[in-house]
Design a protein around this motif. Sequence first.
Motif, PDB file in Angstrom:
ATOM      1  N   GLU A  56       1.843   5.012  19.485  1.00 33.94           N
ATOM      2  CA  GLU A  56       2.427   6.255  20.492  1.00 33.94           C
ATOM      3  C   GLU A  56       4.058   6.375  20.095  1.00 33.94           C
ATOM      4  OE1 GLU A  56       2.070   7.952  24.792  1.00 33.94           O
ATOM      5  OE2 GLU A  56       1.914   5.821  24.402  1.00 33.94           O
TER       6      GLU A  56
ATOM      7  N   PRO B 244      -3.337  13.371  20.563  1.00 35.88           N
ATOM      8  CA  PRO B 244      -5.007  13.119  20.100  1.00 35.88           C
ATOM      9  C   PRO B 244      -5.361  13.292  18.855  1.00 35.88           C
ATOM     10  CG  PRO B 244      -4.701  13.912  22.372  1.00 35.88           C
ATOM     11  CD  PRO B 244      -3.428  14.493  21.488  1.00 35.88           C
TER      12      PRO B 244
ATOM     13  N   GLN C 198      -3.798   7.519  21.727  1.00 37.28           N
ATOM     14  CA  GLN C 198      -4.018   7.596  23.124  1.00 37.28           C
ATOM     15  C   GLN C 198      -2.708   8.260  23.733  1.00 37.28           C
ATOM     16  OE1 GLN C 198      -6.839   7.904  25.118  1.00 37.28           O
ATOM     17  NE2 GLN C 198      -5.208   8.433  26.711  1.00 37.28           N
TER      18      GLN C 198
ATOM     19  N   THR D 112       0.201   8.362  26.805  1.00 40.75           N
ATOM     20  CA  THR D 112       0.374   7.548  27.945  1.00 40.75           C
ATOM     21  C   THR D 112       1.589   8.171  28.562  1.00 40.75           C
ATOM     22  OG1 THR D 112       1.814   5.888  27.015  1.00 40.75           O
ATOM     23  CG2 THR D 112      -0.478   5.530  26.732  1.00 40.75           C
TER      24      THR D 112
ATOM     25  N   PHE E 151      -4.689  11.108  31.924  1.00 43.91           N
ATOM     26  CA  PHE E 151      -4.355  10.069  30.866  1.00 43.91           C
ATOM     27  C   PHE E 151      -2.956   9.274  31.106  1.00 43.91           C
ATOM     28  CE2 PHE E 151      -2.118  14.201  29.977  1.00 43.91           C
ATOM     29  CZ  PHE E 151      -0.748  13.545  29.527  1.00 43.91           C
TER      30      PHE E 151
END
Length: 464
Positions: free
Chosen positions: A79, A106, A111, A113, A143
């Motif tokens: 990320e 995505p 993922q 966050t 999420f």
Amino acid sequence: MNPPKPISPFRLSSLLRLQNDPKLALQLFQNPNPDPKPFRYTHLSYDLIITKLGRSRMFHEMEQILSQLRRETRFSPKEIIFCNVISFYGRARLPDRAIQTFESIPEFRCQRTVKSLNSLLNALLKCKEFEKFDGILSGIDKFATPDVCTYNVLINACCSSGSLGDAWNVFDEMLRKHVCPNVVTFGTLISGLCGDSRLDEAFRLKEDMVKVFNVKPNAFVYASLMKGLCRVNELSLAFELKKEMVANKLRLDSGIYSTLIAALFKVGRKDEVFVVLEEMRENGCKPDTVTYNAMISGFCNEKDFEAAYGVLEEMVAKGCKPDVISYNVIISGLCKEGKWREANDLFEDMPRRGCTPDVGSYRILFDGLCEGMQFNEAAFILDEMVFKGYAPKSASKTKFVEALCQEGNLELLCKVLNSLVKGNVIDGDAWSLAVSKVCKKEKLSNGSELVDIFLKDTETVPIR
């Protein structure tokens, strides 16, 4: 002669880290080996090249690398790469691209966050796109869970938009959600309160952060309170806070001293400035550009331009290069006192002194010359300004055209209108004013005759 050894994925990352030129780094990344076999890029090499391209604002090339990363099947990107990309777009004031990057995470099998959420909110804050916050925050529970950083950005956004009531609502929500505020939370709120001249509330919040939340004020908190006090000429209290900082073993930086210096000039206590400067040096705090600019501004407000020039010379002697603000302050002060020749001389001398005039420099001098009815000099500056891609403020343009119309100087008015047209910076107000005034004076039937007379070198008159 043996052929050169192929570059390994690990070696590529090392070379990318050492390469300072982003274009050469991109070439290296795209062609690490002459071997046509597909290269096994690592996550680190992607991270390094994206960071170099983003910092250099080579966004088209950065997007190409991201497209390549999207097709990567051997690993899923972390990320942090997308957090960095979002931050780059925020600094470049490209909020829509920041949002698109956030929404596309995505697609990279990564993922989202609270980290990427906070990066996006901070980017929107930099772009002052406060109205987009609600859309981003709706549905985040799927999420991410907001943390203290999330709330700090929201509070900052509320304070920046002048909505202190909303900032307090966000603070209350923090407490309801059992998210502990930190020194940044209190610093932002206190800064907002001081900016709104609500000093009593700011000092009460400072007490609460210590007694209720066990959070110690940092230098930013003290600086905000001192600026608020200096704004209302409460210098005694501001100096008491300085003593409190020393007692709490907080480092006093040049910003603190610069605030005090500016305030001392403001209330006519110039002699004490040199005491503050001496204290700075004793505490190992070197005066910087902000400090010297505060002194220049103070001397200019007192119309002591000789002393202001002296500060410029001292800056150079002490190895502190004057910036464009240093010169703009003096030019503005000279113009206010009707010293247009001196202002123009300093303006023209700036490049020799290693400082290029900016749009502010041109506007200050142009407005000063217009105010002093130095119309020929103002027209010359206007022409140079437009040539460099700058433009006067709209009100200044209209005022200048009106003054030339009243004076009846058709030749100079023609020159000014030509400059505005060629630079595509003429607006409807200035043109309409010229048409109405001059058509009446010259007994012309319509504006087309004015175009023929004034704008022989242009085919059209763009109005915007």
